[in-house]
Design a protein around this motif. Structure first.
Motif, PDB file in Angstrom:
ATOM      1  N   ASP A 148     -58.932  31.453 -37.507  1.00 53.44           N
ATOM      2  CA  ASP A 148     -58.996  30.043 -37.145  1.00 53.44           C
ATOM      3  C   ASP A 148     -60.347  29.426 -37.500  1.00 53.44           C
ATOM      4  OD1 ASP A 148     -56.434  30.091 -36.139  1.00 53.44           O
ATOM      5  OD2 ASP A 148     -57.084  30.610 -34.111  1.00 53.44           O
ATOM      6  N   GLU A 149     -61.424  30.211 -37.259  1.00 55.69           N
ATOM      7  CA  GLU A 149     -62.767  29.696 -37.531  1.00 55.69           C
ATOM      8  C   GLU A 149     -62.998  29.488 -39.026  1.00 55.69           C
ATOM      9  OE1 GLU A 149     -64.993  28.681 -35.467  1.00 55.69           O
ATOM     10  OE2 GLU A 149     -63.933  29.258 -33.645  1.00 55.69           O
ATOM     11  N   VAL A 150     -62.559  30.450 -39.825  1.00 56.61           N
ATOM     12  CA  VAL A 150     -62.766  30.359 -41.267  1.00 56.61           C
ATOM     13  C   VAL A 150     -61.942  29.215 -41.852  1.00 56.61           C
ATOM     14  CG1 VAL A 150     -62.446  31.557 -43.460  1.00 56.61           C
ATOM     15  CG2 VAL A 150     -63.335  32.798 -41.499  1.00 56.61           C
ATOM     16  N   ALA A 151     -60.761  28.977 -41.279  1.00 59.11           N
ATOM     17  CA  ALA A 151     -59.879  27.936 -41.795  1.00 59.11           C
ATOM     18  C   ALA A 151     -60.432  26.537 -41.556  1.00 59.11           C
ATOM     19  CB  ALA A 151     -58.502  28.060 -41.152  1.00 59.11           C
ATOM     20  N   ILE A 152     -61.319  26.403 -40.584  1.00 66.67           N
ATOM     21  CA  ILE A 152     -61.884  25.091 -40.251  1.00 66.67           C
ATOM     22  C   ILE A 152     -63.188  24.899 -41.012  1.00 66.67           C
ATOM     23  CG2 ILE A 152     -62.799  23.629 -38.419  1.00 66.67           C
ATOM     24  CD1 ILE A 152     -61.014  25.168 -36.466  1.00 66.67           C
ATOM     25  N   SER A 153     -63.217  23.942 -41.890  1.00 68.97           N
ATOM     26  CA  SER A 153     -64.424  23.658 -42.677  1.00 68.97           C
ATOM     27  C   SER A 153     -65.196  22.531 -42.025  1.00 68.97           C
ATOM     28  CB  SER A 153     -64.051  23.278 -44.118  1.00 68.97           C
ATOM     29  OG  SER A 153     -65.206  22.982 -44.869  1.00 68.97           O
ATOM     30  N   GLU A 154     -66.381  22.859 -41.513  1.00 65.95           N
ATOM     31  CA  GLU A 154     -67.216  21.865 -40.842  1.00 65.95           C
ATOM     32  C   GLU A 154     -68.390  21.466 -41.749  1.00 65.95           C
ATOM     33  OE1 GLU A 154     -68.434  23.693 -37.260  1.00 65.95           O
ATOM     34  OE2 GLU A 154     -66.444  23.720 -36.357  1.00 65.95           O
ATOM     35  N   GLU A 155     -69.072  20.420 -41.371  1.00 67.45           N
ATOM     36  CA  GLU A 155     -70.218  19.957 -42.140  1.00 67.45           C
ATOM     37  C   GLU A 155     -71.296  21.037 -42.175  1.00 67.45           C
ATOM     38  OE1 GLU A 155     -73.363  16.201 -42.251  1.00 67.45           O
ATOM     39  OE2 GLU A 155     -71.919  16.408 -40.612  1.00 67.45           O
ATOM     40  N   ASN A 156     -71.791  21.320 -43.357  1.00 65.35           N
ATOM     41  CA  ASN A 156     -72.855  22.310 -43.601  1.00 65.35           C
ATOM     42  C   ASN A 156     -72.413  23.751 -43.307  1.00 65.35           C
ATOM     43  OD1 ASN A 156     -74.833  20.406 -44.400  1.00 65.35           O
ATOM     44  ND2 ASN A 156     -75.292  19.947 -42.262  1.00 65.35           N
ATOM     45  N   THR A 157     -71.107  23.983 -43.199  1.00 65.53           N
ATOM     46  CA  THR A 157     -70.631  25.342 -42.943  1.00 65.53           C
ATOM     47  C   THR A 157     -71.021  26.276 -44.074  1.00 65.53           C
ATOM     48  OG1 THR A 157     -68.765  24.616 -41.597  1.00 65.53           O
ATOM     49  CG2 THR A 157     -68.586  26.780 -42.617  1.00 65.53           C
ATOM     50  N   TYR A 158     -70.891  25.819 -45.296  1.00 61.19           N
ATOM     51  CA  TYR A 158     -71.189  26.682 -46.433  1.00 61.19           C
ATOM     52  C   TYR A 158     -72.678  26.988 -46.526  1.00 61.19           C
ATOM     53  CZ  TYR A 158     -66.408  25.808 -47.892  1.00 61.19           C
ATOM     54  OH  TYR A 158     -65.032  25.733 -47.939  1.00 61.19           O
ATOM     55  N   LEU A 159     -73.518  25.995 -46.196  1.00 60.19           N
ATOM     56  CA  LEU A 159     -74.963  26.225 -46.214  1.00 60.19           C
ATOM     57  C   LEU A 159     -75.345  27.245 -45.151  1.00 60.19           C
ATOM     58  CD1 LEU A 159     -77.791  25.551 -47.226  1.00 60.19           C
ATOM     59  CD2 LEU A 159     -77.858  23.637 -45.602  1.00 60.19           C
ATOM     60  N   GLY A 160     -74.810  27.061 -43.955  1.00 59.15           N
ATOM     61  CA  GLY A 160     -75.089  28.020 -42.886  1.00 59.15           C
ATOM     62  C   GLY A 160     -74.566  29.398 -43.227  1.00 59.15           C
ATOM     63  N   GLY A 161     -73.379  29.443 -43.818  1.00 56.78           N
ATOM     64  CA  GLY A 161     -72.810  30.720 -44.217  1.00 56.78           C
ATOM     65  C   GLY A 161     -73.640  31.430 -45.257  1.00 56.78           C
ATOM     66  N   PHE A 162     -74.230  30.671 -46.174  1.00 56.71           N
ATOM     67  CA  PHE A 162     -75.079  31.258 -47.210  1.00 56.71           C
ATOM     68  C   PHE A 162     -76.301  31.931 -46.593  1.00 56.71           C
ATOM     69  CE2 PHE A 162     -78.797  30.676 -50.047  1.00 56.71           C
ATOM     70  CZ  PHE A 162     -78.420  31.546 -51.063  1.00 56.71           C
ATOM     71  N   PHE A 163     -76.943  31.271 -45.636  1.00 56.96           N
ATOM     72  CA  PHE A 163     -78.113  31.855 -44.986  1.00 56.96           C
ATOM     73  C   PHE A 163     -77.748  33.116 -44.205  1.00 56.96           C
ATOM     74  CE2 PHE A 163     -80.254  27.701 -45.581  1.00 56.96           C
ATOM     75  CZ  PHE A 163     -81.474  28.164 -46.056  1.00 56.96           C
ATOM     76  N   VAL A 164     -76.612  33.101 -43.524  1.00 55.36           N
ATOM     77  CA  VAL A 164     -76.191  34.282 -42.774  1.00 55.36           C
ATOM     78  C   VAL A 164     -75.836  35.422 -43.724  1.00 55.36           C
ATOM     79  CG1 VAL A 164     -74.526  35.199 -41.114  1.00 55.36           C
ATOM     80  CG2 VAL A 164     -75.414  32.877 -40.827  1.00 55.36           C
ATOM     81  N   LEU A 165     -75.269  35.102 -44.878  1.00 58.18           N
ATOM     82  CA  LEU A 165     -74.991  36.129 -45.883  1.00 58.18           C
ATOM     83  C   LEU A 165     -76.284  36.787 -46.357  1.00 58.18           C
ATOM     84  CD1 LEU A 165     -73.107  37.630 -47.797  1.00 58.18           C
ATOM     85  CD2 LEU A 165     -73.312  35.702 -49.388  1.00 58.18           C
ATOM     86  N   LEU A 166     -77.318  35.986 -46.579  1.00 57.74           N
ATOM     87  CA  LEU A 166     -78.628  36.550 -46.936  1.00 57.74           C
ATOM     88  C   LEU A 166     -79.135  37.465 -45.829  1.00 57.74           C
ATOM     89  CD1 LEU A 166     -80.509  33.491 -48.527  1.00 57.74           C
ATOM     90  CD2 LEU A 166     -79.502  35.454 -49.702  1.00 57.74           C
ATOM     91  N   SER A 167     -78.889  37.084 -44.588  1.00 55.28           N
ATOM     92  CA  SER A 167     -79.288  37.920 -43.455  1.00 55.28           C
ATOM     93  C   SER A 167     -78.555  39.249 -43.491  1.00 55.28           C
ATOM     94  CB  SER A 167     -78.985  37.189 -42.136  1.00 55.28           C
ATOM     95  OG  SER A 167     -79.301  38.000 -41.021  1.00 55.28           O
TER      96      SER A 167
END
Length: 300
Positions: A148-167
C-alpha cells in the motif's frame, strides 16, 4: 549442541538490536514535528552518544581481539566509521524528512542483499540455499507489508527514497567490513571506535554546514535526541556487532528482516500510520523467513 545455543543467542540479540535500531526512524519523525532539521537531530544523537563511546573505548583500550591488528586496520576502522554510521545515518535522516517511517524501512531493507553481494564479490563467500530461501521469504513479506505504501506516490517520495537507498548501500558496506574487523579488535572496541569516528564526522559536518543554534530547541527535541542516542544507537550498536560476530554478516542481514515490521508497528502506535491486514500478513512471512534460516542453520 553448544553451537546451536550460541547461534540462537546470536539470533536473539540480533533481533533485539534491529528492533531498537528500527525505533530510530519513528523517533526521528516525532522530532521533526518540533521544527528541527536532519543534521541537528543527528548531531544531538551523536552528542548524547559520544560520552558513552569515549568511556567504553577507554575501558577496552587494552582488550585484544582474536587476530593481530595491523596499522592499516585502523584506517579501515576510520573508513567504515565514516561510511557505515556517519554517511548511512545522514542519508537516512535526510530521507526521513521526505517519506514515512514505514516506507523508509522497505527501502532500507535492500541492504541484506547488498551485504550478501558484497560478501560474494570481495570476501568470496558463497550464497547458500538456506540464505537464498530465507531472503526470498523475507522479501516476499516486505512486498506484502509495504504494498500500500509503495503504491502511493507522495510529493518528494522519490527524492527521499534515493537518500534512504544511499543509506542502505553505505550501511551494507559497514556490515561487510565489520565482519572481518571485529575479530581483530573485538566487538566492543571496534564498535566504540567506529562510532567515535562517526560522531566526529557529524560534529565537523554541523560546524561547517549548519547555521542553526543548537540551544534553541524545545525540551522534547533534546529528550528525543537522548532517547535516540541511548536506546536507538549505543545499545543496539553493540548488540548488532555481537550478533554479526556470532552468526556472520550474511545471516545477520537476514535476521534484520524483522526491522521493517517492527517499524510498521511502532509507526502505527506513535505516528498514527495505518497498519493494514496485508501488512500484518507480511510480518508473519518475514518472521517465517527468519525462523526458517535459524532452524536450518542450527541443524548443521
Amino acid at each position: 549442541m553448544q553451537l546451536n545455543k550460541q547461534f540462537w543467542y546470536g539470533i536473539l540479540i540480533g533481533v533485539i538490536g534491529v528492533v531498537l535500531f528500527s525505533s530510530k526512524a519513528v523517533m526521528v519523525k516525532l522530532a521533526y514535528n518540533y521544527q528541527v532539521d536532519a543534521i541537528s537531530i543527528l548531531l544531538l544523537r551523536m552528542l548524547f552518544s559520544f560520552p558513552f563511546y569515549i568511556i567504553i573505548a577507554y575501558v577496552y583500550r587494552n582488550k585484544k581481539g582474536d587476530v593481530p591488528v595491523l596499522k592499516k586496520d585502523y584506517v579501515w576502522v576510520v573508513f567504515f566509521g565514516f561510511v557505515g554510521y556517519y554517511l548511512a545515518s545522514y542519508f537516512d535522516f535526510v530521507g526521513l524528512t521526505y517519506i514515512k517511517a514505514s516506507l523508509e524501512r522497505i527501502i532500507l531493507f535492500l541492504y541484506p542483499t547488498i551485504v550478501i553481494i558484497l560478501n560474494r564479490l570481495f570476501l568470496k563467500k558463497s550464497i547458500t540455499r538456506v540464505q537464498a530461501g530465507a531472503i526470498g521469504l523475507t522479501y516476499l513479506g516486505i512486498v506484502f507489508a509495504f504494498f500500500d505504501e509503495v503504491a502511493i506516490s507522495e510529493e518528494n517520495t522519490y527524492l527521499g527514497g534515493f537518500f534512504v537507498l544511499l543509506s542502505a548501500i553505505t550501511y551494507a558496506s559497514y556490515l561487510v567490513g565489520s565482519g572481518w574487523l571485529i575479530p581483530k579488535f573485538g566487538v566492543v572496541k571496534f564498535t566504540a571506535y567506529a562510532m567515535l569516528v562517526s560522531c566526529i564526522c557529524v560534529f565537523v559536518h554541523y560546524s561547517i554546514i549548519s547555521e542553526i543554534n543548537l540551544f534553541t530547541f524545545s525540551w522534547q527535541v533534546y529528550a528525543l535526541g537522548g532517547v535516540i542516542a541511548v536506546f536507538a544507537t549505543v545499545i543496539p550498536s553493540f548488540l548488532v556487532s555481537k550478533s554479526i560476530k556470532m552468526i556472520s554478516s550474511s545471516n545477520f542481514a537476514i535476521v534484520a528482516g524483522i526491522g521493517p515490521i517492527s517499524t510498521i508497528i511502532l509507526a502505527a502506535i506513535f505516528l498514527n500510520e495505518t497498519l493494514t491486514g496485508l501488512q500484518l500478513f507480511g510480518a508473519l512471512i518475514v518472521i517465517a523467513g527468519i525462523v526458517f534460516m535459524s532452524i536450518n542453520k542450527g541443524r548443521k
